[in-house]
Scaffold this motif. Structure first.
Motif, PDB file in Angstrom:
ATOM      1  N   SER A  27       0.550  -1.124   0.150  1.00  0.00           N
ATOM      2  CA  SER A  27      -0.072  -0.178  -0.015  1.00  0.00           C
ATOM      3  C   SER A  27       0.802   1.349   0.135  1.00  0.00           C
ATOM      4  N   ASP A  28       0.151   2.282  -0.060  1.00  0.00           N
ATOM      5  CA  ASP A  28       0.970   3.588   0.068  1.00  0.00           C
ATOM      6  C   ASP A  28       1.454   3.634   1.169  1.00  0.00           C
ATOM      7  N   SER A 109       3.735  -1.296   5.074  1.00  0.00           N
ATOM      8  CA  SER A 109       2.752  -1.376   4.293  1.00  0.00           C
ATOM      9  C   SER A 109       1.622  -2.297   4.576  1.00  0.00           C
TER      10      SER A 109
END
Length: 130
Positions: A27-28, A109
Motif C-alpha cells: 500500500s502507499d 505497508s
C-alpha cells in the motif's frame, strides 16, 4: 501507518533504495529521502533529516534507516530537534540499509507497528545471501 526515512550520504543512493523498496509495498506509505546535503554534496544534514521525519510522520511513528556512522549522529541530532511528542515516536534501526529498507517497507505497508517495522528491518542483518 509507520513512516520511513532513508538517510544516506548520497541523495541518489537513498532514492534508488527507496525506489527498489517500494516495489515490495502492499500500500502507499511515506518513505522520505533524507540523503545528501541540501546543496547536493555527499554527507548528511540533521535539519534535512528532521524535515523528513516530520513529513513522514503519520502519528504511528517513524523509522530511520542509515548507511554509515555519521548518518547515525546526524539522525540522533535531528531527533533532538523534534518536539517531545514526535521524539517519542521515532526510532533508528540498526540494520543494513538496503535489505532493512525492503523489510521495513514491506511491514509498514501492511500496517505493522513501529516496533514490528524496526524488528523486521533489523532482522535483515541475518539474511543469508547464499
Amino acid at each position: 501507518m509507520v513512516g520511513i526515512v532513508v538517510v544516506s550520504h548520497s541523495k541518489n543512493l537513498a532514492q534508488e533504495i527507496i525506489n527498489f523498496s517500494m516495489e515490495m509495498a502492499q500500500s502507499d506509505i511515506k518513505v522520505i529521502n533524507a540523503g545528501g546535503t541540501d546543496d547536493g554534496r555527499f554527507g548528511t544534514d540533521a535539519t534535512k533529516i528532521m524535515d523528513a521525519i516530520q513529513q513522514s510522520d503519520d502519528k504511528d511513528g517513524v523509522l530511520i534507516l542509515v548507511d554509515l556512522g555519521s548518518a547515525i549522529m546526524s539522525a540522533e541530532m535531528a531527533i533532538d530537534f523534534l518536539d517531545e511528542d514526535l521524539k517519542k515516536r521515532v526510532l533508528i534501526a540498526d540494520a543494513p540499509i538496503v535489505e532493512g529498507c525492503i523489510s521495513a517497507v514491506s511491514q509498514a505497508s501492511i500496517g505493522a507497528s513501529l516496533e514490528e517495522v524496526k524488528n523486521a528491518a533489523e532482522q535483515a542483518r541475518n539474511y543469508s545471501k547464499k
